[in-house]
Design a protein around this motif. Structure first.
Motif, short mmCIF file in Angstrom:
data_model
loop_
_atom_site.label_atom_id
_atom_site.label_comp_id
_atom_site.label_asym_id
_atom_site.label_seq_id
_atom_site.Cartn_x
_atom_site.Cartn_y
_atom_site.Cartn_z
N SER A 56 36.58 -36.67 -21.53
CA SER A 56 37.13 -36.43 -20.18
C SER A 56 36.16 -36.84 -19.09
N ASN A 57 34.94 -36.32 -19.13
CA ASN A 57 33.98 -36.64 -18.07
C ASN A 57 33.46 -38.06 -18.17
N ARG A 58 33.38 -38.60 -19.37
CA ARG A 58 32.89 -39.98 -19.52
C ARG A 58 33.87 -40.98 -18.90
N VAL A 59 35.15 -40.65 -18.89
CA VAL A 59 36.15 -41.54 -18.30
C VAL A 59 36.41 -41.19 -16.83
N LEU A 60 36.57 -39.89 -16.54
CA LEU A 60 36.95 -39.47 -15.19
C LEU A 60 35.83 -39.64 -14.16
N MET A 61 34.62 -39.20 -14.48
CA MET A 61 33.57 -39.18 -13.47
C MET A 61 33.15 -40.57 -12.99
N PRO A 62 33.09 -41.60 -13.86
CA PRO A 62 32.83 -42.94 -13.32
C PRO A 62 33.93 -43.43 -12.37
N LEU A 63 35.17 -43.00 -12.61
CA LEU A 63 36.26 -43.34 -11.69
C LEU A 63 36.00 -42.72 -10.32
N ASN A 109 33.12 -41.71 -9.18
CA ASN A 109 31.90 -42.33 -8.67
C ASN A 109 32.19 -43.68 -8.03
N GLU A 110 33.04 -44.48 -8.67
CA GLU A 110 33.39 -45.80 -8.13
C GLU A 110 34.22 -45.66 -6.86
N ALA A 111 35.07 -44.63 -6.81
CA ALA A 111 35.83 -44.36 -5.58
C ALA A 111 34.88 -44.04 -4.43
N ALA A 112 33.81 -43.28 -4.73
CA ALA A 112 32.80 -42.97 -3.71
C ALA A 112 32.08 -44.24 -3.25
N PHE A 113 31.79 -45.15 -4.19
CA PHE A 113 31.19 -46.43 -3.82
C PHE A 113 32.11 -47.22 -2.89
N CYS A 114 33.42 -47.17 -3.14
CA CYS A 114 34.38 -47.87 -2.26
C CYS A 114 34.29 -47.36 -0.83
N VAL A 115 34.14 -46.04 -0.68
CA VAL A 115 34.01 -45.46 0.65
C VAL A 115 32.67 -45.85 1.26
N MET A 116 31.60 -45.72 0.49
CA MET A 116 30.25 -46.02 0.99
C MET A 116 30.13 -47.47 1.45
N GLU A 117 30.75 -48.38 0.70
CA GLU A 117 30.65 -49.81 1.01
C GLU A 117 31.68 -50.28 2.03
N GLY A 118 32.49 -49.36 2.54
CA GLY A 118 33.46 -49.71 3.57
C GLY A 118 34.68 -50.44 3.05
N VAL A 119 34.93 -50.37 1.75
CA VAL A 119 36.10 -51.03 1.17
C VAL A 119 37.37 -50.34 1.65
N PHE A 127 24.18 -40.79 -16.80
CA PHE A 127 23.16 -41.81 -16.53
C PHE A 127 21.94 -41.60 -17.41
N GLU A 128 21.51 -40.35 -17.50
CA GLU A 128 20.34 -40.02 -18.33
C GLU A 128 20.65 -40.17 -19.81
N GLY A 129 21.85 -39.75 -20.21
CA GLY A 129 22.22 -39.77 -21.63
C GLY A 129 22.39 -41.16 -22.20
N PHE A 130 22.94 -42.07 -21.39
CA PHE A 130 23.20 -43.43 -21.88
C PHE A 130 22.18 -44.45 -21.38
N GLY A 131 21.51 -44.15 -20.25
CA GLY A 131 20.57 -45.11 -19.69
C GLY A 131 21.24 -46.40 -19.24
N ASP A 132 22.51 -46.31 -18.93
CA ASP A 132 23.29 -47.49 -18.55
C ASP A 132 23.54 -47.45 -17.05
N PRO A 133 23.23 -48.55 -16.32
CA PRO A 133 23.40 -48.53 -14.86
C PRO A 133 24.84 -48.33 -14.40
N LYS A 134 25.81 -48.52 -15.29
CA LYS A 134 27.20 -48.29 -14.87
C LYS A 134 27.45 -46.82 -14.54
N PHE A 135 26.55 -45.93 -14.99
CA PHE A 135 26.68 -44.50 -14.70
C PHE A 135 25.78 -44.05 -13.54
#
Length: 200
Positions: free
Chosen positions: A105-112, A114-124, A164-172
């Protein structure tokens, strides 16, 4: 194990998950022992549980039926099967998931979220527009930013940091805007302000 013999459950940790679990068992008539490291966490949890039980009496049961049942390497078949049956007795739908950061649940939902927050931050797009796209275009019942406010932005950030800490992957990598909002005390609905503003 005879599930009818189980009348008392102990929940360790009175945070968001702990008080939710205690609430479900209490609602189903179990004696619940709730423990935490500080009394203030217990007091807050008991207040939340009481409010939720009162709200259920007035408005009906909550809609969340999912329980992710995490099976670790050392989990016995008996423990696993008992847990699955207990979830069903609580009128929940158990789904078996391996022990991994964020589970499913969190592995799928939270990146969604997070990406929505990036859309706001970047003015998309503004928060309302991001949520409208996901509700109207993807048939989500609630937009990701509205959902983030409901969950609590601090909780969303904590989960992203675990991923981010658990996977060490920048996508998180947690969105910097999410970090700033949490640092400012804008935690969503519970604080009165998040991606949206709420009357308190």
């Amino acid at each position: 194990m005879n599930l009818d013999a189980v009348r008392t459950v102990a929940v360790v940790g009175a945070g968001t998950m702990g008080n939710g679990i205690a609430h479900v068992f209490a609602r189903c008539g179990y004696r619940v022992i709730l423990r935490d490291v500080e009394r203030r966490f217990l007091d807050r949890a008991l207040e939340t549980i009481s409010k939720n039980l009162d709200r259920e009496i007035k408005k009906g049961m909550p809609v969340m039926v999912l329980v992710e049942v995490i099976r670790a390497l050392q989990t016995s078949d008996t423990t696993f099967e008992t847990t699955m049956k207990l979830c069903e007795k609580l009128e929940k739908k158990p789904v078996a998931v391996a022990d991994s950061p964020g589970f499913v649940s969190n592995r799928v939902l939270m990146p969604l979220i997070n990406e929505a927050a990036f859309c706001v931050m970047e003015g998309v797009a503004a928060p309302e527009a991001v949520d409208a796209v996901m509700k109207l275009g993807m048939n989500h019942p609630m937009g990701p930013l509205e959902l983030a406010d409901f969950i609590g932005l601090d909780v969303c950030l904590d989960v992203m940091e675990v991923l981010f800490e658990g996977f060490g992957d920048p996508k998180f990598r947690p969105c910097p805007l999410l970090k700033k909002m949490v640092a400012a005390g804008w935690l969503g609905k519970k604080s009165g302000r998040g991606f949206y503003t709420y009357l308190r």
